[in-house]
Design a protein around this motif. Sequence first.
Motif, mmCIF file in Angstrom:
data_model
loop_
_atom_site.group_PDB
_atom_site.id
_atom_site.type_symbol
_atom_site.label_atom_id
_atom_site.label_comp_id
_atom_site.label_asym_id
_atom_site.label_seq_id
_atom_site.Cartn_x
_atom_site.Cartn_y
_atom_site.Cartn_z
ATOM 1 N N ALA A 152 -11.394 27.972 30.225
ATOM 2 C CA ALA A 152 -10.100 28.326 30.807
ATOM 3 C C ALA A 152 -9.113 27.160 30.804
ATOM 4 O O ALA A 152 -7.956 27.336 31.187
ATOM 5 C CB ALA A 152 -10.286 28.840 32.236
ATOM 6 N N LEU A 153 -9.536 25.972 30.362
ATOM 7 C CA LEU A 153 -8.635 24.825 30.288
ATOM 8 C C LEU A 153 -7.591 25.039 29.195
ATOM 9 O O LEU A 153 -7.833 25.750 28.220
ATOM 10 C CB LEU A 153 -9.428 23.546 30.006
ATOM 11 N N THR A 154 -6.436 24.413 29.365
ATOM 12 C CA THR A 154 -5.369 24.563 28.372
ATOM 13 C C THR A 154 -5.669 23.765 27.107
ATOM 14 O O THR A 154 -6.360 22.746 27.148
ATOM 15 C CB THR A 154 -4.024 24.110 28.950
ATOM 16 N N LYS A 155 -5.096 24.215 26.001
ATOM 17 C CA LYS A 155 -5.304 23.568 24.705
ATOM 18 C C LYS A 155 -4.052 22.866 24.177
ATOM 19 O O LYS A 155 -4.155 21.935 23.389
ATOM 20 C CB LYS A 155 -5.751 24.610 23.660
ATOM 21 N N ASP A 156 -2.874 23.309 24.618
ATOM 22 C CA ASP A 156 -1.629 22.725 24.112
ATOM 23 C C ASP A 156 -0.513 22.938 25.118
ATOM 24 O O ASP A 156 -0.687 23.616 26.140
ATOM 25 C CB ASP A 156 -1.263 23.322 22.753
ATOM 26 N N GLN A 169 -1.104 7.352 11.362
ATOM 27 C CA GLN A 169 -0.056 8.037 10.619
ATOM 28 C C GLN A 169 -0.654 8.966 9.557
ATOM 29 O O GLN A 169 -0.214 10.111 9.403
ATOM 30 C CB GLN A 169 0.876 7.029 9.951
ATOM 31 N N GLU A 170 -1.647 8.498 8.856
ATOM 32 C CA GLU A 170 -2.268 9.300 7.799
ATOM 33 C C GLU A 170 -2.893 10.566 8.372
ATOM 34 O O GLU A 170 -2.774 11.647 7.788
ATOM 35 C CB GLU A 170 -3.310 8.464 7.060
ATOM 36 N N ALA A 171 -3.556 10.429 9.520
ATOM 37 C CA ALA A 171 -4.190 11.596 10.136
ATOM 38 C C ALA A 171 -3.149 12.627 10.558
ATOM 39 O O ALA A 171 -3.337 13.836 10.362
ATOM 40 C CB ALA A 171 -5.026 11.157 11.341
ATOM 41 N N VAL A 172 -2.038 12.152 11.111
ATOM 42 C CA VAL A 172 -0.970 13.067 11.524
ATOM 43 C C VAL A 172 -0.365 13.757 10.317
ATOM 44 O O VAL A 172 -0.130 14.973 10.320
ATOM 45 C CB VAL A 172 0.114 12.308 12.321
ATOM 46 N N GLU A 173 -0.098 12.995 9.256
ATOM 47 C CA GLU A 173 0.496 13.566 8.051
ATOM 48 C C GLU A 173 -0.399 14.627 7.422
ATOM 49 O O GLU A 173 0.077 15.549 6.776
ATOM 50 C CB GLU A 173 0.787 12.452 7.045
ATOM 51 N N TYR A 226 -4.987 16.390 13.910
ATOM 52 C CA TYR A 226 -4.478 15.838 15.165
ATOM 53 C C TYR A 226 -5.571 15.315 16.093
ATOM 54 O O TYR A 226 -5.352 14.340 16.815
ATOM 55 C CB TYR A 226 -3.612 16.876 15.867
ATOM 56 N N GLU A 227 -6.726 15.927 16.098
ATOM 57 C CA GLU A 227 -7.811 15.381 16.912
ATOM 58 C C GLU A 227 -8.257 14.030 16.355
ATOM 59 O O GLU A 227 -8.516 13.084 17.105
ATOM 60 C CB GLU A 227 -8.993 16.355 16.970
ATOM 61 N N LYS A 228 -8.312 13.933 15.032
ATOM 62 C CA LYS A 228 -8.642 12.653 14.399
ATOM 63 C C LYS A 228 -7.559 11.622 14.714
ATOM 64 O O LYS A 228 -7.849 10.448 14.967
ATOM 65 C CB LYS A 228 -8.776 12.820 12.887
ATOM 66 N N GLY A 263 -6.356 17.852 20.752
ATOM 67 C CA GLY A 263 -5.775 18.306 19.496
ATOM 68 C C GLY A 263 -4.261 18.411 19.549
ATOM 69 O O GLY A 263 -3.599 18.529 18.516
ATOM 70 N N ASP A 264 -3.696 18.344 20.751
ATOM 71 C CA ASP A 264 -2.255 18.445 20.937
ATOM 72 C C ASP A 264 -1.623 17.090 21.243
ATOM 73 O O ASP A 264 -0.406 16.943 21.183
ATOM 74 C CB ASP A 264 -1.969 19.416 22.099
#
Length: 436
Positions: free
Chosen positions: A108-112, A224-228, A232-234, A327-328
């Motif tokens: 029940a926890l939020t994800k984003d 930066q590479e992971a975001v691109e 997002y978790e990485k 992840g957010d």
Amino acid sequence: MFLPSPLKLPFWRYEGKETWGYVDVREGAHMFWWLYYADSSSFKDLPLVMWLQGGPGGSSCGFGNFEEIGPLDTDLEPRKTSWVSSASVLFVDNPVGTGYSYTDSEEALTKDVAMVAADMMVLLREFFNKQTEFQSIPFYIFSESYGGKMAAAISLALTKAVQKGSIKCNFAGVALGDSWISPLGLLSQMCSHWGGVCVCVCVLQSLLDDYGLMEVTRAAKAVQEAVEQGQYEKATEQWSITENVVEQNTNGVNFYNILTQQDDELMKSSLNDNGYLSAMKFRHIRPLHRQSLSQLMNGPIRKKLGVIPKNVTWGGQAEEVFESMSGDFMKPVVDIIDELLAAGVNVTVYNGQLDLIVDTIGQELWVKKLNWDGLKKFSQMKWTALEDPESAGQTGAFYKTYKNFAFYWILKAGHMIPSDQGQMALRMLKMVTLQE
């Protein structure tokens, strides 16, 4: 569920009017709120302010209340710079699982932030339906750190809800303090030096030698590479690695205020932890849930409130909250700020000069990327100096404002501005809420 509450217990030193309770925002998700009425002959003459803490997983009802802006400090003594002197203040333990808020299961926890905003709409709808005296009072959302990212999403959802008539309130604006709006900065200037990561270039250059600078730059580029790549978790894990690298090369610089020393034992527990997500939770939650505050909240405050379920421990789900939102964590919300400005919402950004984890230079950089039609004229404006309320003749802050956007740069303050510069933070509150 909207529970009434007793207003006083014999041991309690606060004499003002207050109330609190739970709202079931979803099945198995229970959110706690705590309202202090303004210290005034008529609270209706002053605004209502909701305060949102960061983390995610930091407790507004705990840290924001007793460490920053509430009427009492952690010794339960009156705070001279309490915001309750100039506004009614609503603290909400948000997202669910934070502070006294709790969920029946981890599922029940939020994800984003979209889910966070949806939950908050349920709480605010219930709050304004029950506390009808606040429906016409100007309502502001103030926030800190990741709370600012959540506040942006909540403000947009609230604007739409008010327009539809599903929530009755006089929404007057949002203030984003040292806020996690753009983790990567989104600017080529930052990318060329730090892989786009929002860290204070000037400070780090003064603390790092060439080898340390190379290590930090390498770690930042991995973020930066992971975001691109949309990982997002990485990216969150890589950001934690970058923070570790910074600490190791600066003898543990304090990310929240570069002029104060970080606790050695806590730093070692972070640096020796091979689980990078655990290190992240250390930096973003544990400073807000220190031992003495936990004892206060799980002891006399819990007794005073009288509505906390026996199986709920204050802060007991904080780390799970952070992990559920991992992840957010590294996703920017600059586009939401643009939507707010376009909708005519009053938006204020305020930042502490000594903050490293969300530095003022990084905030200015994402502001310059806004699509807001007033940006050009705003950027051409000069900063206006504000006198330090505690030091006559000295500058305490700079600010500028144009149309529905304002930026405050608070001097001699770190990430938790009201803790570092209480009088200046209180003056800013009055200016933002049009009391000065």
